[in-house]
Motif scaffolding. Structure first.
Motif, short mmCIF file in Angstrom:
data_model
loop_
_atom_site.label_atom_id
_atom_site.label_comp_id
_atom_site.label_asym_id
_atom_site.label_seq_id
_atom_site.Cartn_x
_atom_site.Cartn_y
_atom_site.Cartn_z
N GLY A 2 0.83 -1.21 0.00
CA GLY A 2 0.00 0.00 0.00
C GLY A 2 0.86 1.25 0.00
N PHE A 3 1.88 1.30 0.87
CA PHE A 3 2.76 2.49 0.96
C PHE A 3 3.51 2.71 -0.35
CE2 PHE A 3 2.83 1.64 5.75
CZ PHE A 3 1.82 2.56 5.97
N VAL A 4 4.03 1.61 -0.91
CA VAL A 4 4.79 1.74 -2.17
C VAL A 4 3.90 2.36 -3.24
CG1 VAL A 4 5.87 0.43 -4.05
CG2 VAL A 4 6.45 -0.10 -1.68
N GLN A 5 2.66 1.92 -3.31
CA GLN A 5 1.74 2.45 -4.33
C GLN A 5 1.44 3.93 -4.08
OE1 GLN A 5 -1.51 -0.43 -4.39
NE2 GLN A 5 -1.38 -0.30 -6.62
N GLN A 6 1.26 4.29 -2.79
CA GLN A 6 0.97 5.70 -2.45
C GLN A 6 2.13 6.60 -2.89
OE1 GLN A 6 0.05 6.43 1.67
NE2 GLN A 6 -1.64 4.97 1.64
N ALA A 46 7.32 11.93 -9.62
CA ALA A 46 7.31 12.31 -11.03
C ALA A 46 8.55 11.75 -11.75
CB ALA A 46 7.29 13.83 -11.14
N ASP A 47 9.64 11.59 -10.98
CA ASP A 47 10.89 11.10 -11.56
C ASP A 47 10.71 9.68 -12.14
OD1 ASP A 47 13.33 9.93 -11.99
OD2 ASP A 47 14.33 11.00 -10.35
N ASP A 48 10.96 9.56 -13.46
CA ASP A 48 10.71 8.28 -14.15
C ASP A 48 11.55 7.12 -13.61
OD1 ASP A 48 8.66 8.79 -15.66
OD2 ASP A 48 9.71 8.70 -17.61
N SER A 49 12.83 7.38 -13.36
CA SER A 49 13.70 6.27 -12.96
C SER A 49 13.34 5.78 -11.54
CB SER A 49 15.18 6.64 -13.05
OG SER A 49 15.57 7.35 -11.92
N LEU A 50 12.97 6.75 -10.64
CA LEU A 50 12.53 6.34 -9.29
C LEU A 50 11.21 5.57 -9.38
CD1 LEU A 50 13.21 9.30 -6.83
CD2 LEU A 50 14.13 6.99 -6.78
N ALA A 51 10.31 6.06 -10.26
CA ALA A 51 9.01 5.40 -10.42
C ALA A 51 9.20 3.96 -10.89
CB ALA A 51 8.17 6.19 -11.43
N LYS A 52 10.16 3.77 -11.80
CA LYS A 52 10.41 2.40 -12.31
C LYS A 52 10.86 1.49 -11.18
CE LYS A 52 11.33 2.76 -17.17
NZ LYS A 52 12.32 3.31 -18.08
N ALA A 109 9.62 -2.77 -7.09
CA ALA A 109 9.38 -3.14 -5.69
C ALA A 109 7.95 -3.66 -5.54
CB ALA A 109 9.61 -1.92 -4.79
N PHE A 110 6.99 -2.98 -6.19
CA PHE A 110 5.59 -3.38 -6.08
C PHE A 110 5.37 -4.78 -6.70
CE2 PHE A 110 1.05 -3.28 -7.28
CZ PHE A 110 0.54 -3.20 -5.98
N GLU A 111 6.02 -5.01 -7.85
CA GLU A 111 5.92 -6.33 -8.51
C GLU A 111 6.40 -7.44 -7.56
OE1 GLU A 111 8.13 -6.86 -12.21
OE2 GLU A 111 6.86 -5.25 -13.03
N GLN A 112 7.54 -7.17 -6.92
CA GLN A 112 8.10 -8.19 -6.01
C GLN A 112 7.18 -8.43 -4.81
OE1 GLN A 112 10.76 -10.00 -6.91
NE2 GLN A 112 10.65 -8.76 -8.77
N ILE A 113 6.57 -7.35 -4.34
CA ILE A 113 5.62 -7.50 -3.22
C ILE A 113 4.42 -8.35 -3.67
CG2 ILE A 113 3.96 -6.24 -1.76
CD1 ILE A 113 6.11 -4.03 -1.55
N CYS A 114 3.97 -8.11 -4.92
CA CYS A 114 2.85 -8.91 -5.44
C CYS A 114 3.23 -10.38 -5.50
CB CYS A 114 2.43 -8.43 -6.83
SG CYS A 114 1.62 -6.83 -6.76
N ARG A 115 4.47 -10.64 -5.93
CA ARG A 115 4.94 -12.04 -6.00
C ARG A 115 4.90 -12.69 -4.63
NH1 ARG A 115 10.55 -13.26 -8.02
NH2 ARG A 115 9.99 -15.25 -7.08
#
Ligand SMILES: Nc1ncnc2c1ncn2[C@@H]1O[C@H](COP(=O)(O)OP(=O)(O)O)[C@@H](O)[C@H]1O
Ligand SMILES: [Mg+2]
Length: 344
Positions: free
Chosen positions: A146-150, A156-162, A167-173
């Motif tokens: 939840g925090f990662v998504q928030q 706005a920074d593209d590389s940080l967003a990636k 991180a979110f993908e790994q949490i989903c796994r």
């Protein structure tokens, strides 16, 4: 079969030595001493019973054949005179071999039962441990996701967003893994309902189409039209079939085909999932239902243990059949009607 170790060799040898000692005593007795002859003749049963109980059918038969081989010359040598009761002695030899077979089969059965008990105990212990770990991991993981998504939404920074996306993908796994761990560890509490297995298969096929098209695999169905109504837990059986569909799709080569087939016979329904993948090597077959055994980089090794648990709770069977050309067929057999109150 049990791997041969030093202890087993020592036990086998001591049984053979016991037979030889009985034989030597037997050959030394006075031919007129009928009571000693009868006693020693009966004593041969002891090593046969020991061998059958300890080493199963092969042990039992080997011991009875060794006794036959050593006892036969005695029968032939004394076919005249006081021990010349040939039919009685032949009967005795037949009895040795019957005892060898019977005690061997009983020994094998006892070993199988012990093995099952051990497996059930270790699975139950593993289930309890897995359940505790999964429960403790679930809440912090959901919070972290939840925090990662928030934060991701505000960056706005593209590389940080990636990086946050990764991180979110790994949490989903991890969440999927925890879901599997809980499904494996929790008691099933089946909720039986009557329904058409074909409909359940169609639902699974529909859900799997996206994954199939990503892997360039086609899914088709060969469903028996007049399939009878069956009684099963819709949610659990769907989950089991979904796991099997995932495995078939993951194993399939690009351009391959996965077929779902349903058939009914007598009081059972067969659901077959046929793929054209690389198959499963014979030496791996006994391990694939063991929790956490996986050959995939991102696998959990919990798919098939969950399937087995669900199918066995329905008093069904799961068989893996190697296809003549490519891949495997997983055949699930479940009884049409369930007897109540046993699985719950
Ligand atoms: N249809 C299949 N074809 C080839 N191998 C398979 C198939 N289904 C299962 N397996 C083997 O069994 C293993 C265990 O499967 P499973 O319990 O579903 O765990 P996972 O899919 O996470 O690896 C797989 O890693 C794979 O090696
Ligand atoms: Mg799987």
């Amino acid at each position: 079969m049990e791997p041969i170790n030093k202890k087993m060799i020592a036990k086998g040898l001591s049984i053979a030595v016991l037979i030889i000692i009985i034989n030597i005593l037997h050959s030394q007795i006075d031919p007129l001493d009928i009571s000693s002859h009868i006693l020693l003749r009966e004593l041969y049963f002891l090593p046969i019973i020991l061998a059958g109980s300890r080493f199963g059918i092969y042990g039992g038969i080997s011991a009875s054949l060794l006794v036959t081989f050593l006892f036969l010359p005695f029968v032939l040598a004394h076919h005249l005179g006081i021990h010349g009761n040939i039919p009685g002695n032949i009967m005795q030899i037949i009895l040795y071999n019957i005892f060898g077979i019977v005690f061997g089969l009983l020994g094998d059965r006892q070993k199988r039962q012990q093995q099952k008990l051990l497996e059930a105990e270790s699975l139950a212990a593993m289930g309890r441990a897995v359940s505790c770990i999964a429960h403790d991991m679930k809440t912090p993981l959901v919070a972290a996701g939840g925090f990662v998504q928030q934060v991701r939404r505000k960056i706005a920074d593209d590389s940080l967003a990636k990086k946050l996306d990764i991180a979110f993908e790994q949490i989903c796994r991890l969440e999927i893994l925890i879901g599997d761990m809980l499904a494996f560890a929790k008691p099933l509490n089946l909720q039986y309902q009557q329904g058409l297995i074909n409909r359940l298969v169609e639902e699974v096929v529909k859900i799997s189409r996206e994954k199939a098209s990503l892997n360039s695999v086609t899914i088709s169905t060969e469903l028996q039209e007049d399939i009878p109504i069956a009684e099963y837990d819709q949610h659990r059986l769907r989950q089991a079939l979904q796991n099997l569909a995932n495995n078939a799709l993951e194993a399939s080569p690009k351009g391959g085909e996965v077929i779902f087939r349903t058939q009914s016979r007598d009081t059972c329904i067969f659901i077959e999932i046929i793929d054209q993948g690389g198959g499963i090597p014979k030496e791996q077959l006994s391990d694939i239902f063991t929790p956490f055994v996986t050959t995939k980089k991102e696998g959990t090794g919990l798919g098939l243990p969950i399937v087995k648990k669900v199918i066995e709770a329905h008093k069904g069977l799961i068989d893996i059949i190697q296809n003549s050309k490519k891949g495997i067929t997983v055949r699930v057999t479940i009884p049409l009607m369930q007897s109540r109150g046993v699985n719950e």
